[in-house]
Design a protein around this motif. Structure first.
Motif, PDB file in Angstrom:
ATOM      1  N   PRO A 100      41.656  40.995  33.662  1.00 41.11           N
ATOM      2  CA  PRO A 100      40.842  39.828  33.303  1.00 41.11           C
ATOM      3  C   PRO A 100      41.723  38.660  32.874  1.00 41.11           C
ATOM      4  O   PRO A 100      42.762  38.860  32.226  1.00 41.11           O
TER       5      PRO A 100
ATOM      6  N   GLY B 162      39.259  45.867  34.704  1.00 37.55           N
ATOM      7  CA  GLY B 162      38.356  44.788  34.318  1.00 37.55           C
ATOM      8  C   GLY B 162      36.913  45.236  34.253  1.00 37.55           C
ATOM      9  O   GLY B 162      36.477  46.070  35.053  1.00 37.55           O
TER      10      GLY B 162
ATOM     11  N   VAL C  48      34.558  38.526  35.114  1.00 35.68           N
ATOM     12  CA  VAL C  48      35.407  39.632  34.670  1.00 35.68           C
ATOM     13  C   VAL C  48      35.648  39.487  33.174  1.00 35.68           C
ATOM     14  O   VAL C  48      36.188  38.473  32.719  1.00 35.68           O
TER      15      VAL C  48
END
Length: 510
Positions: A140, A108, A116
């Motif tokens: 994410p 991420g 994120v």
């Protein structure tokens, strides 16, 4: 605990490399050092991570922090290491327990406020993680649906570093992203239809043969004769993609970050229409860090080159090897990279700069202009076009005909039957279509009778065929026989296949 390790991963072209993110936080002069053969975007993670931790309400004491991304011999690129770096620091500070990240892969990018962000390549990384026996992946939230396409591994989607911290510390529970229900889109997904094309029965027949056997197709004709219209509708007569094919194509698009977050699985066959200003790198892939090009994005579908002679000659020449091998190999000093490129090439062109040749009553081009225009295509390139068909000017009566044209569904039904025949014939050999036959397989599956052998001998002599075009004619004849449901190649099948090579002589005189 001052030392910790978090598992992450990186994409090296189409290959997944696991990366161990190591963090050591100790007393000393406040510093944040990152080592491990890093690109500039990875080095910049130091400021992103430090700021994101503080803006997430987590304490980051002024200590000496050293981050190592191992193995040190492989260059690390991209921003996907931000989140695993942050987690490894929190582990070293004692904010998290090591058991929380055991058998977990983390990816991420972090924004300065701790959110994120989306990263490319999630699908192939999660697939490789499952194959390596890893039980969970933290990604994410926007990438979670993409990662969930891989069965047998928990995909945890997080929106922020704070949420990731709360999950890993056991303060909140996050339900793994469910495996999506995959449904075939079928014919209803297509807005275009062959029934829209008036006349041009020979052109549509050639397109049907091309799709049925995976053959390359060249359309020649004046402007407005329906060449582009035909090419755009070719995906509507392809068989549905299998789940395996969909996953293979989706992985390529995932690496380039070209997937829809809501519906990540690609189920429609790619249709890539390339402008004639495209460079060699854009077409076949490459660059300082090699990435897939248009021919890999067209994998499993169609690559359409309109106004073919307008392409630079050296750009077209680089297609010769991928058209034969169905893959492209890019070699750099640091290694060799292999990209899939099993596509159907469909090209369209005018017969001369004004588009009216060979009608000399309307053509305004000089013989030299015509020769120069057609000479932009080399003989080796033309030899790789299995089918060449002429698209004549459409007559008025054809335009006024309504409701009498075959639909895509009707053509597609015949194509699917022919593909099923090929699937049964070549099962277990790695060959998917007749176009993929090698010389040995062609001799085995494209046997000719006595009359057909005589016809082929005459065509070979009169048309000046090469060994390559000889084998291509046999493969096309095999496909035509499959469309007719016949095991043996008949004289009528061979005549039609030979007819698709006569335009070499008509336009190029060779």
């Amino acid at each position: 605990m001052s030392f910790s390790t978090v598992l992450s991963a990186s994409m090296l072209c189409l290959n997944v490399e696991f990366i161990h993110v190591e963090a050591d936080v100790s007393n000393g002069l406040p510093a944040f050092q990152m080592v491990g053969y890093l690109s500039s975007e990875v080095k910049e993670a130091a400021e992103r991570v430090r700021t994101a931790i503080r803006n997430s309400g987590l304490d980051f004491p002024a200590k000496k922090t050293v981050i190592n991304l191992a193995p040190a011999t492989m260059k690390k690129r991209g921003a996907a290491f931000d989140l695993p770096i942050a987690v490894s620091i929190l582990l070293s500070l004692g904010r998290l327990d090591t058991e929380a990240v055991r058998s977990m892969l983390i990816l991420g990018e972090l924004s300065l406020d701790g959110k994120v962000r989306k990263v490319p390549g999630i699908l192939p990384i999660v697939a490789e993680a499952r194959a390596a026996g890893i039980h969970a992946c933290m990604v994410p939230r926007v990438n979670a649906a993409e990662g969930a396409l891989v069965e047998g591994i928990d995909v945890i989607g997080v929106e922020s570093l704070e949420e990731a911290y709360r999950y890993l510390s056991g303060k909140v529970q996050i339900t793994p992203e469910p495996y999506p229900e995959v449904k075939q889109q079928g014919e209803a997904a297509h807005s275009l239809d062959y029934g829209d094309i008036c006349g041009q029965a020979a052109v549509k027949r050639a397109a049907e043969v091309a799709v049925a056997g995976g053959h390359n197709l060249l359309l020649i004709g004046p402007p407005g004769s329906g060449k582009s219209m035909t090419a755009q509708r070719i995906p509507t007569i392809f068989p549905d993609m299998t789940l395996e094919e969909s996953m293979e194509v989706t992985k390529i698009y995932s690496i380039l970050g070209m997937l829809d977050s809501e519906r990540p699985l690609i189920q429609s066959r790619p249709f890539r229409s390339v402008h004639h200003t495209a460079t060699k790198t854009a077409l076949v892939g490459g660059g300082k860090v090699p990435v897939p090009g248009e021919i890999s994005l067209a994998h499993g579908g169609v690559l359409f080159l309109d106004e073919l002679p307008e392409f630079q000659k050296n750009v077209l020449e680089v297609l010769r090897q991928p058209l034969e091998d169905h893959q492209v190999r890019i070699t750099r000093s640091q290694g060799s990279y292999l990209f899939p490129a099993n596509f159907t090439l469909v090209a369209a062109m005018n017969p001369c700069p004004c588009g009216c040749y060979p009608d000399m009553n309307r053509c305004t081009c000089t013989p030299g202009q015509i020769q120069h225009y057609l000479g932009k295509l080399s003989q080796p390139f033309l030899d790789r076009m299995d089918i060449c068909v002429e698209a004549p000017r459409v007559e008025y009566e054809s335009l006024r005909t309504k409701g009498q044209e075959e639909t895509s569904a009707q053509v597609r039904e015949r194509v699917c039957r022919a593909r099923e025949v090929q699937n049964r014939r070549y099962r277990g050999t790695g060959i998917l279509t007749n176009a993929m036959l090698g010389v040995r397989e062609t001799n085995q599956w494209c046997m000719l009778g006595k009359a057909e052998e005589t016809l082929m001998k005459q065509a070979f002599s009169r048309l000046g065929l090469t060994a390559r075009t000889y084998h291509k004619i046999l493969k096309v004849a095999r496909t035509i026989a499959d469309l007719d449901g016949e095991e043996q190649i008949r004289e009528k099948h061979l005549k039609e296949a030979v007819g698709y090579r006569t335009f070499d002589k008509k336009y190029w005189g060779r």
